[in-house]
Write a protein that holds these residues in place. Sequence first.
Motif, mmCIF file in Angstrom:
data_model
loop_
_atom_site.group_PDB
_atom_site.id
_atom_site.type_symbol
_atom_site.label_atom_id
_atom_site.label_comp_id
_atom_site.label_asym_id
_atom_site.label_seq_id
_atom_site.Cartn_x
_atom_site.Cartn_y
_atom_site.Cartn_z
ATOM 1 N N SER A 127 0.843 -1.195 0.000
ATOM 2 C CA SER A 127 0.000 0.000 0.000
ATOM 3 C C SER A 127 0.879 1.246 0.000
ATOM 4 N N LEU A 128 0.234 2.369 -0.207
ATOM 5 C CA LEU A 128 0.950 3.642 -0.204
ATOM 6 C C LEU A 128 1.619 3.895 1.148
ATOM 7 N N LEU A 129 1.034 3.386 2.216
ATOM 8 C CA LEU A 129 1.615 3.568 3.540
ATOM 9 C C LEU A 129 3.010 2.949 3.624
ATOM 10 N N SER A 130 3.224 1.808 2.986
ATOM 11 C CA SER A 130 4.554 1.187 3.017
ATOM 12 C C SER A 130 5.575 2.058 2.286
ATOM 13 N N LEU A 131 5.169 2.715 1.203
ATOM 14 C CA LEU A 131 6.082 3.620 0.493
ATOM 15 C C LEU A 131 6.371 4.867 1.314
ATOM 16 N N VAL A 132 5.380 5.337 2.069
ATOM 17 C CA VAL A 132 5.588 6.495 2.947
ATOM 18 C C VAL A 132 6.615 6.143 4.021
ATOM 19 N N ASP A 133 6.489 4.966 4.606
ATOM 20 C CA ASP A 133 7.451 4.539 5.628
ATOM 21 C C ASP A 133 8.864 4.498 5.073
ATOM 22 N N ILE A 134 9.012 4.014 3.844
ATOM 23 C CA ILE A 134 10.341 3.969 3.223
ATOM 24 C C ILE A 134 10.861 5.383 2.967
ATOM 25 N N ALA A 135 10.022 6.246 2.410
ATOM 26 C CA ALA A 135 10.441 7.612 2.078
ATOM 27 C C ALA A 135 10.828 8.415 3.311
ATOM 28 N N ALA A 138 9.270 11.819 10.597
ATOM 29 C CA ALA A 138 8.875 13.220 10.438
ATOM 30 C C ALA A 138 7.365 13.432 10.532
ATOM 31 N N LEU A 139 6.599 12.403 10.254
ATOM 32 C CA LEU A 139 5.156 12.558 10.261
ATOM 33 C C LEU A 139 4.510 12.125 11.567
ATOM 34 N N ALA A 140 5.260 12.050 12.638
ATOM 35 C CA ALA A 140 4.744 11.535 13.907
ATOM 36 C C ALA A 140 3.502 12.287 14.381
ATOM 37 N N ARG A 141 3.449 13.580 14.142
ATOM 38 C CA ARG A 141 2.322 14.378 14.629
ATOM 39 C C ARG A 141 1.010 14.028 13.933
ATOM 40 N N CYS A 142 1.100 13.525 12.702
ATOM 41 C CA CYS A 142 -0.135 13.180 11.978
ATOM 42 C C CYS A 142 -0.154 11.704 11.585
ATOM 43 N N ARG A 143 0.577 10.889 12.331
ATOM 44 C CA ARG A 143 0.688 9.460 12.016
ATOM 45 C C ARG A 143 -0.674 8.761 11.978
ATOM 46 N N ASP A 144 -1.565 9.081 12.916
ATOM 47 C CA ASP A 144 -2.875 8.431 12.934
ATOM 48 C C ASP A 144 -3.644 8.689 11.643
ATOM 49 N N GLU A 145 -3.623 9.936 11.206
ATOM 50 C CA GLU A 145 -4.352 10.256 9.977
ATOM 51 C C GLU A 145 -3.703 9.600 8.766
ATOM 52 N N VAL A 146 -2.377 9.594 8.727
ATOM 53 C CA VAL A 146 -1.670 8.942 7.621
ATOM 54 C C VAL A 146 -2.014 7.452 7.596
ATOM 55 N N GLU A 147 -1.993 6.814 8.769
ATOM 56 C CA GLU A 147 -2.294 5.382 8.835
ATOM 57 C C GLU A 147 -3.750 5.087 8.511
ATOM 58 N N THR A 148 -4.630 6.030 8.751
ATOM 59 C CA THR A 148 -6.047 5.841 8.458
ATOM 60 C C THR A 148 -6.352 6.072 6.981
ATOM 61 N N ARG A 149 -5.780 7.108 6.410
ATOM 62 C CA ARG A 149 -6.144 7.528 5.048
ATOM 63 C C ARG A 149 -5.391 6.798 3.933
ATOM 64 N N LEU A 150 -4.083 6.627 4.075
ATOM 65 C CA LEU A 150 -3.285 6.179 2.933
ATOM 66 C C LEU A 150 -3.409 4.707 2.553
ATOM 67 N N PRO A 151 -3.739 3.799 3.467
ATOM 68 C CA PRO A 151 -3.879 2.401 3.025
ATOM 69 C C PRO A 151 -4.996 2.164 2.013
ATOM 70 N N ILE A 152 -5.836 3.176 1.771
ATOM 71 C CA ILE A 152 -6.877 3.025 0.761
ATOM 72 C C ILE A 152 -6.254 2.799 -0.621
ATOM 73 N N LYS A 186 -3.922 0.739 -2.388
ATOM 74 C CA LYS A 186 -3.167 -0.511 -2.284
ATOM 75 C C LYS A 186 -3.247 -1.237 -3.614
ATOM 76 N N TRP A 187 -2.370 -2.195 -3.790
ATOM 77 C CA TRP A 187 -2.317 -2.923 -5.047
ATOM 78 C C TRP A 187 -1.793 -4.336 -4.819
ATOM 79 N N THR A 188 -2.214 -5.230 -5.685
ATOM 80 C CA THR A 188 -1.754 -6.616 -5.606
ATOM 81 C C THR A 188 -1.093 -7.053 -6.901
ATOM 82 N N ASN A 189 -1.181 -6.210 -7.944
ATOM 83 C CA ASN A 189 -0.528 -6.555 -9.205
ATOM 84 C C ASN A 189 -0.128 -5.266 -9.925
ATOM 85 N N THR A 190 0.596 -5.413 -11.010
ATOM 86 C CA THR A 190 1.124 -4.250 -11.720
ATOM 87 C C THR A 190 0.015 -3.397 -12.326
#
Length: 135
Positions: free
Chosen positions: A62-70, A83-97, A99-103
């Motif tokens: 998911s996009l969240l995994s790319l955010v963690d890497i970046a 760096a995103l600790a202050r808004c981590r809850d919102e990032v974890e709630t919003r960005l997993p939408i 996601k992908w399983t194939n190219t």
Amino acid sequence: MKLNWHRRQIETGRREPNIEEKKALVLLLALSASSLKPIRLGMCKLFATIEQKRSAGNENESLLSLVDIAFGNSNGDTTTPWALARCRDEVETRLPIFKWTNTSEWNEVKRELRPIRAFSLVGEYAESQKETSQL
């Protein structure tokens, strides 16, 4: 963004993002506009990773995994302050939408995120940082 989404739907037949997708996209746009240098640099890395990534990679990514890497929080690295600790809850709630399983799904997510990078101007920020460091 709303005009862009509406126009896209009329011209190409692609659906307008649903409300949860819109909230996630606006969150990315807001983070890209942050005045905090670590967040802007992290967003630069995120968008660069998105553009360079050619295939889906791991299953159920998911996009969240790319955010963690970046932002330097990959592989459970807790020594690097996130760096995103202050808004981590919102990032974890919003960005997993996004996601992908194939190219094919990855390419659709990538297409959805391109306008956000264009509106965010983080590319220009990264270029100005390079120029400043070379002086």
